[in-house]
Design an enzyme around this catalytic site. Structure first.
Site, mmCIF file in Angstrom:
data_model
loop_
_atom_site.group_PDB
_atom_site.id
_atom_site.type_symbol
_atom_site.label_atom_id
_atom_site.label_comp_id
_atom_site.label_asym_id
_atom_site.label_seq_id
_atom_site.Cartn_x
_atom_site.Cartn_y
_atom_site.Cartn_z
ATOM 1 N N SER A 153 -14.880 -2.511 -44.473
ATOM 2 C CA SER A 153 -15.212 -2.048 -45.899
ATOM 3 C C SER A 153 -14.588 -2.638 -46.806
ATOM 4 O O SER A 153 -13.323 -3.109 -46.926
ATOM 5 C CB SER A 153 -14.392 -0.522 -45.980
ATOM 6 O OG SER A 153 -14.282 -0.108 -47.271
ATOM 7 N N HIS A 161 -19.618 -2.229 -44.334
ATOM 8 C CA HIS A 161 -19.413 -1.127 -44.877
ATOM 9 C C HIS A 161 -19.565 -0.883 -46.345
ATOM 10 O O HIS A 161 -18.271 -1.423 -46.793
ATOM 11 C CB HIS A 161 -18.317 -0.402 -44.133
ATOM 12 C CG HIS A 161 -18.272 1.065 -44.320
ATOM 13 N ND1 HIS A 161 -18.948 2.073 -43.850
ATOM 14 C CD2 HIS A 161 -17.388 1.903 -45.238
ATOM 15 C CE1 HIS A 161 -18.623 3.436 -44.172
ATOM 16 N NE2 HIS A 161 -17.568 3.185 -45.214
ATOM 17 N N ASP A 212 -18.991 1.312 -49.469
ATOM 18 C CA ASP A 212 -18.590 2.521 -49.977
ATOM 19 C C ASP A 212 -19.120 2.883 -51.412
ATOM 20 O O ASP A 212 -18.582 2.118 -52.232
ATOM 21 C CB ASP A 212 -17.181 2.677 -49.912
ATOM 22 C CG ASP A 212 -16.574 3.067 -48.408
ATOM 23 O OD1 ASP A 212 -16.996 4.045 -47.616
ATOM 24 O OD2 ASP A 212 -15.686 1.952 -48.094
ATOM 25 N N MET A 215 -19.313 5.546 -54.326
ATOM 26 C CA MET A 215 -18.526 6.615 -55.002
ATOM 27 C C MET A 215 -18.983 6.872 -56.630
ATOM 28 O O MET A 215 -19.199 5.872 -57.335
ATOM 29 C CB MET A 215 -17.050 6.470 -54.867
ATOM 30 C CG MET A 215 -16.420 5.989 -53.408
ATOM 31 S SD MET A 215 -14.731 6.066 -53.414
ATOM 32 C CE MET A 215 -14.523 5.348 -52.010
ATOM 33 N N HIS A 222 -22.333 3.822 -47.242
ATOM 34 C CA HIS A 222 -21.536 5.087 -46.917
ATOM 35 C C HIS A 222 -21.639 5.876 -48.333
ATOM 36 O O HIS A 222 -21.035 5.568 -49.385
ATOM 37 C CB HIS A 222 -20.057 5.103 -46.512
ATOM 38 C CG HIS A 222 -19.161 6.212 -46.461
ATOM 39 N ND1 HIS A 222 -18.038 6.285 -46.238
ATOM 40 C CD2 HIS A 222 -19.648 7.930 -46.614
ATOM 41 C CE1 HIS A 222 -17.414 7.455 -46.146
ATOM 42 N NE2 HIS A 222 -18.525 8.291 -46.506
ATOM 43 N N MET A 275 -20.835 8.449 -50.977
ATOM 44 C CA MET A 275 -19.824 9.476 -51.317
ATOM 45 C C MET A 275 -20.468 9.910 -52.695
ATOM 46 O O MET A 275 -19.554 9.771 -53.762
ATOM 47 C CB MET A 275 -18.443 8.919 -51.339
ATOM 48 C CG MET A 275 -18.033 8.839 -49.823
ATOM 49 S SD MET A 275 -16.301 7.992 -49.883
ATOM 50 C CE MET A 275 -17.207 6.474 -49.632
ATOM 51 N N MET A 288 -14.821 11.570 -40.696
ATOM 52 C CA MET A 288 -13.749 11.007 -41.846
ATOM 53 C C MET A 288 -12.432 11.352 -41.188
ATOM 54 O O MET A 288 -12.178 12.582 -40.889
ATOM 55 C CB MET A 288 -13.737 11.666 -43.240
ATOM 56 C CG MET A 288 -15.219 11.277 -43.801
ATOM 57 S SD MET A 288 -15.355 9.458 -44.179
ATOM 58 C CE MET A 288 -13.995 9.047 -45.121
ATOM 59 N N GLY A 334 -12.301 8.665 -50.586
ATOM 60 C CA GLY A 334 -11.732 8.659 -52.002
ATOM 61 C C GLY A 334 -11.518 7.354 -52.320
ATOM 62 O O GLY A 334 -11.598 6.439 -52.984
ATOM 63 N N GLY A 341 -6.520 2.995 -47.849
ATOM 64 C CA GLY A 341 -5.214 2.680 -47.649
ATOM 65 C C GLY A 341 -4.395 4.257 -47.327
ATOM 66 O O GLY A 341 -3.223 4.110 -47.347
ATOM 67 N N ASP A 399 -13.788 6.785 -40.027
ATOM 68 C CA ASP A 399 -13.583 6.093 -41.289
ATOM 69 C C ASP A 399 -12.283 6.407 -41.739
ATOM 70 O O ASP A 399 -12.293 7.561 -42.322
ATOM 71 C CB ASP A 399 -14.846 6.082 -42.119
ATOM 72 C CG ASP A 399 -14.644 5.318 -43.401
ATOM 73 O OD1 ASP A 399 -13.577 4.873 -43.614
ATOM 74 O OD2 ASP A 399 -15.575 5.546 -44.314
ATOM 75 N N GLY A 400 -11.471 5.589 -42.135
ATOM 76 C CA GLY A 400 -9.970 6.074 -42.632
ATOM 77 C C GLY A 400 -8.623 5.812 -42.069
ATOM 78 O O GLY A 400 -8.722 6.416 -40.703
ATOM 79 N N GLY A 443 -10.848 -0.862 -43.757
ATOM 80 C CA GLY A 443 -10.916 -1.441 -44.983
ATOM 81 C C GLY A 443 -9.643 -2.042 -45.231
ATOM 82 O O GLY A 443 -9.592 -3.406 -45.086
HETATM 83 C C1 DX5 Z 1 -12.597 5.991 -47.991
HETATM 84 C C2 DX5 Z 1 -13.740 5.255 -47.427
HETATM 85 C C3 DX5 Z 1 -13.243 4.469 -46.641
HETATM 86 C C4 DX5 Z 1 -12.180 3.305 -46.917
HETATM 87 C C5 DX5 Z 1 -11.441 3.057 -45.625
HETATM 88 O O1 DX5 Z 1 -13.246 7.070 -48.603
HETATM 89 O O2 DX5 Z 1 -14.784 5.595 -47.009
HETATM 90 O O3 DX5 Z 1 -14.539 3.550 -46.026
HETATM 91 O O4 DX5 Z 1 -12.714 2.036 -47.197
HETATM 92 O O5 DX5 Z 1 -10.147 2.466 -46.232
HETATM 93 P P1 DX5 Z 1 -8.929 2.397 -45.150
HETATM 94 O O6 DX5 Z 1 -9.346 1.544 -43.809
HETATM 95 O O7 DX5 Z 1 -7.918 1.495 -45.770
HETATM 96 O O8 DX5 Z 1 -8.699 3.616 -44.806
HETATM 97 ZN ZN ZN Z 2 -16.142 4.595 -46.040
#
Ligand code: DX5
Ligand code: ZN
Length: 218
Positions: free
Chosen positions: A7, A31, A33, A35, A64, A66, A135, A140, A143, A174-175, A196
């Site tokens: 990501s 990936h 994201d 938002m 993805h 959101m 998830m 959002g 980290g 994811d996460g 990510g």
């Molecule tokens: C969070 C995102 C993730 C995010 C993951 O809402 O959907 O894709 O980038 O980041 P890490 O791997 O750091 O949890």
């Molecule tokens: Zn994501």
């Protein structure tokens, strides 16, 4: 067969072509994201910027979404390099129609659920889903800490796919995916992993992807 999807949420947004190059040759999908600061309390890329990134990516892109009202927006993210578009069950008014519209554009259709959403909402939609995204953090931000309590959802989804011989469908997590957590998610039945901060905060993102892949399978 597993897939690692870095990501770019934690990458340097000012130099994305170079950031993508760092993972090309190692990753399976990029990936992205998206938002809107409504569905989640954070903003990343609008449609125009997203299409620009998809256009320059040397990897196929896993979008993805959101965002609120993905029903009307999702198909707009389809372009030559969009491999997959995932919408959130919680945000859709008509998930079935939206999934079908995504497929009609030639992209794989993903359905995501937030941590408080039961996996059962996905069951009736399975024939029209190419990827279930469980998830493992509240969407959002990058980290955050991996929620291992989501693994029963992954296990249940894997059983449904097995029982129905849905061999072409993927289960993504994811996460919080890292060298410490990826094996747990793999053992529960995930085959597609977003990472990510583990990738982009490491000194060598490409090598980290190779290590994650090894760790999942060993
Ligand atoms: C969070 C995102 C993730 C995010 C993951 O809402 O959907 O894709 O980038 O980041 P890490 O791997 O750091 O949890
Ligand atoms: Zn994501």
């Amino acid at each position: 067969m597993i897939r690692i999807c870095p990501s770019i949420l934690n990458a340097n947004f000012d130099d994305l072509p170079n950031e993508i190059l760092k993972v090309a040759g190692h990753a399976d999908l990029l990936h992205l994201d998206v938002m809107d600061n409504v569905f989640v309390p954070n903003f990343t890329f609008d449609l125009e910027k997203s299409l620009e990134i998809i256009g320059v990516s040397t990897l196929p892109v896993d979008v993805h979404l959101m965002i609120n009202n993905p029903d009307t927006e999702a198909v707009k993210f389809a372009s030559a390099n969009t491999a997959s578009i995932t919408v959130h069950f919680e945000a859709c008014e008509d998930p079935l129609q939206t999934l079908r519209q995504i497929r009609s554009k030639g992209a794989r259709a993903g359905l995501a659920i937030k941590p408080h959403t039961p996996i059962e909402v996905v069951e009736d939609l399975l024939p029209d889903v190419d990827m279930i995204l469980v998830m493992t953090v509240e969407p959002g931000f990058g980290g955050q800490k991996f929620m291992s309590e989501m693994m029963p959802k992954v296990e249940k989804a894997r059983n449904w796919l097995k029982q129905n011989s849905f061999d072409e469908k993927w289960i993504q997590v994811d996460g919080g995916i890292s060298l410490e957590t990826i094996r747990t998610a793999y053992q529960a039945g995930a085959d597609t992993f977003v990472a990510g901060s583990a990738v982009y905060r490491s000194d060598n993102p490409g090598e980290m992807i190779d290590q994650l892949r090894q760790k999942a399978m060993s």
